[in-house]
Design an enzyme around this catalytic site. Structure first.
Site, PDB file in Angstrom:
ATOM      1  N   ASP A   1      61.292  98.464  68.917  1.00  0.00           N
ATOM      2  CA  ASP A   1      62.441  98.163  68.045  1.00  0.00           C
ATOM      3  C   ASP A   1      62.792  96.673  68.114  1.00  0.00           C
ATOM      4  O   ASP A   1      63.192  96.072  67.120  1.00  0.00           O
ATOM      5  CB  ASP A   1      63.665  98.995  68.460  1.00  0.00           C
ATOM      6  CG  ASP A   1      63.343 100.463  68.575  1.00  0.00           C
ATOM      7  OD1 ASP A   1      63.423 101.162  67.565  1.00  0.00           O
ATOM      8  OD2 ASP A   1      62.975 100.883  69.690  1.00  0.00           O
TER       9      ASP A   1
ATOM     10  N   GLU B   1      66.325  96.172  58.075  1.00  0.00           N
ATOM     11  CA  GLU B   1      65.301  97.046  57.514  1.00  0.00           C
ATOM     12  C   GLU B   1      65.938  98.002  56.526  1.00  0.00           C
ATOM     13  O   GLU B   1      66.938  98.656  56.829  1.00  0.00           O
ATOM     14  CB  GLU B   1      64.595  97.833  58.617  1.00  0.00           C
ATOM     15  CG  GLU B   1      63.454  98.684  58.086  1.00  0.00           C
ATOM     16  CD  GLU B   1      62.691  99.366  59.184  1.00  0.00           C
ATOM     17  OE1 GLU B   1      61.800  98.724  59.768  1.00  0.00           O
ATOM     18  OE2 GLU B   1      62.999 100.528  59.472  1.00  0.00           O
TER      19      GLU B   1
ATOM     20  N   ASP C   1      66.684  95.976  63.331  1.00  0.00           N
ATOM     21  CA  ASP C   1      65.915  97.200  63.112  1.00  0.00           C
ATOM     22  C   ASP C   1      66.855  98.345  63.459  1.00  0.00           C
ATOM     23  O   ASP C   1      67.033  98.674  64.631  1.00  0.00           O
ATOM     24  CB  ASP C   1      64.672  97.218  64.011  1.00  0.00           C
ATOM     25  CG  ASP C   1      63.836  98.466  63.800  1.00  0.00           C
ATOM     26  OD1 ASP C   1      63.693  98.896  62.639  1.00  0.00           O
ATOM     27  OD2 ASP C   1      63.337  99.021  64.798  1.00  0.00           O
TER      28      ASP C   1
END
Length: 177
Positions: free
Chosen positions: A141, A68, A7
């Site tokens: 996160d 991501e 992430d």
């Protein structure tokens, strides 16, 4: 399949490793955050993120890295930092010959919670349940990185079948042309 989920973020870059196959219980092998000081020069922060991701790759030896996909946000400064951290993760994986999969936030949320509009608390709760953890990983996160890995493991079989079908279609089309 062993997947490192990333992430991306310039201040906090979530990382998580999940192992398993679609349809079977998944196992978390590690979760954490690579942090950089907000007042450090961007170049130094990117080097710190690179070192952190390289350590995760060395320790866990994933077969694939799921990152991501950066999406447009209103805050250009935030999206730039996210894009830079994302590029570092892609570079680290590519340097080792590891495939990289990009998933949008809504794809990840839908895969893990059933809703592409789920909030961070819902994602954290489902990651906790799916990986049979005692508590949601913190910060968010870290949970998001695990969600990325889970999403990829669950979506990979369908994506592979789709890619094979497209390749077969192109091959057939080439023979009839």
């Amino acid at each position: 399949m062993r997947v490192l989920g990333v992430d991306p973020g310039l201040t906090r870059c979530g990382v998580g490793v999940v192992e398993g196959v679609a349809g079977r219980p998944l196992t978390m092998l590690g979760v954490g955050v690579v942090r950089t000081p907000a007042d450090a020069e961007t170049g130094h922060r990117l080097v710190a993120i690179e070192r952190g991701i390289e350590e995760w790759l060395d320790e866990h030896r994933p077969e694939l890295v799921a990152v991501e996909r950066v999406f447009s946000q209103h805050n250009v400064r935030t999206v730039m930092g996210t894009a830079q951290a994302s590029a570092v993760a892609i570079l680290c994986a590519s340097r080792r010959g590891l495939p990289v999969a990009l998933h949008t936030p809504s794809e990840v949320k839908a895969a893990v919670t059933g809703s592409g509009r789920a909030d961070k608390a819902q994602v954290g709760a489902m990651v906790t349940r799916l990986l049979r953890l005692d508590a949601p990983p913190r910060p968010a996160d870290a949970a998001d990185a695990l969600a990325l890995a889970i999403c990829h493991i669950w979506r990979a079989p369908a994506q592979n079948r789709l890619q094979q079908a497209v390749a077969a279609h192109r091959a057939m089309k080439g023979r009839t042309a």
